[in-house]
Enzyme design. Structure first.
Site, PDB file in Angstrom:
ATOM      1  N   HIS A 158     -16.355 -17.611   5.107  1.00 57.61           N
ATOM      2  CA  HIS A 158     -17.774 -17.950   4.977  1.00 57.61           C
ATOM      3  C   HIS A 158     -18.399 -17.183   3.812  1.00 57.61           C
ATOM      4  CE1 HIS A 158     -21.959 -18.361   7.088  1.00 57.61           C
ATOM      5  NE2 HIS A 158     -21.828 -19.166   6.061  1.00 57.61           N
ATOM      6  N   HIS A 181     -12.403 -15.931   9.399  1.00 54.80           N
ATOM      7  CA  HIS A 181     -13.403 -16.991   9.209  1.00 54.80           C
ATOM      8  C   HIS A 181     -14.677 -16.435   8.577  1.00 54.80           C
ATOM      9  CE1 HIS A 181     -11.052 -20.015  11.151  1.00 54.80           C
ATOM     10  NE2 HIS A 181     -11.058 -19.424  12.333  1.00 54.80           N
ATOM     11  N   HIS A 213      -8.240 -12.539  13.025  1.00 57.32           N
ATOM     12  CA  HIS A 213      -8.306 -13.971  12.721  1.00 57.32           C
ATOM     13  C   HIS A 213      -9.746 -14.462  12.670  1.00 57.32           C
ATOM     14  CE1 HIS A 213      -7.286 -18.281  12.892  1.00 57.32           C
ATOM     15  NE2 HIS A 213      -8.290 -18.361  13.745  1.00 57.32           N
ATOM     16  N   GLU A 214     -10.543 -14.084  13.665  1.00 57.00           N
ATOM     17  CA  GLU A 214     -11.945 -14.523  13.680  1.00 57.00           C
ATOM     18  C   GLU A 214     -12.715 -13.930  12.508  1.00 57.00           C
ATOM     19  OE1 GLU A 214     -12.649 -16.929  15.411  1.00 57.00           O
ATOM     20  OE2 GLU A 214     -10.883 -16.878  16.697  1.00 57.00           O
TER      21      GLU A 214
END
Length: 227
Positions: free
Chosen positions: A105, A101, A97-98
């Protein structure tokens, strides 16, 4: 116009819902932490970054529990110590999940860009908002513009909460798709990864709805000041 009882209803309902969602999240992560996978959270993160052609993001370990986050300024995926080291479905889901991100980006995902642009504004707003709202309520009959200013500041934090929703949901969607395609999860464990990330997403939904309800409460006070 009596609005204070409304506040306590909103506060009580939000607090109860938040507790239920938080308890469910903790329960899911505790349960799914018992299901092993072949990779540690660190290895999952590094593999997902590489598979998406991202080589300028570092995976680091940070203290705490569920303190995992991606920092776009330093380009670091920061995983809590249990997630960083352990080899289980919950750790894999959080790590992916991280990294979702980080992929956002790298691909200039519009909601993430919007949220990042709002961060300094929201930080400033949050630092003075409580004082402005308090003063505005105390001086509502003589200087109602102060409460209006507080409402505008609070609306920025509410907007931030709602912009966060598609960012988090999209990161989870990227995570679960990659986990399956990369063979990190199988038929049995994939549903657990989905369940863990869905429970985490509910916390953002509750926060956004709670912020909106509180904003409406202050608007009610402002509109009812002459009654």
């Amino acid at each position: 116009m009596y609005v204070y009882p409304v506040y306590w209803i909103i506060f009580g309902a939000t607090a109860i819902l938040s507790w239920i969602v938080s308890a469910n999240l903790q329960s899911k992560f505790k349960k799914y932490s018992q299901t092993p996978v072949a990779y540690s959270g660190k290895e999952v993160a590094e593999k997902m970054l590489r598979d998406n052609g991202i080589y300028d993001v570092t995976v680091t370990s940070t203290r705490g529990h569920l303190t995992d986050h991606y920092n776009p300024l330093t380009k670091t995926v920061n995983l809590s110590e249990p997630v960083y080291h352990e080899r289980n479905v919950a750790a894999a889901a959080v790590a992916a999940h991280e990294c979702g991100h980080a992929v956002q980006h790298a691909k200039a995902y519009a909601p993430l860009k919007m949220r990042s642009a709002l961060v300094p504004v929201v930080n400033f707003s949050s630092s003075i908002m409580s004082w402005v709202l308090l003063a505005g309520m105390l001086l509502i009959n003589t200087f109602p513009q102060l409460l209006l200013a507080g409402i505008i500041l609070f609306s920025l934090t509410t907007l931030f909460s709602f912009i966060t929703l598609p960012v988090e949901i999209n990161a989870s969607s990227r995570a679960v798709a990659w986990l399956s395609n990369a063979g990190i999860t199988d038929v049995r464990t994939h549903s657990q990864a989905v369940g863990a990330l869905r429970s985490a997403a509910y916390t953002y939904v509750v926060a956004a709805l709670g912020s909106l309800a509180t904003l409406l409460y202050y608007v009610m006070i402002f509109l009812g000041r002459r009654r």
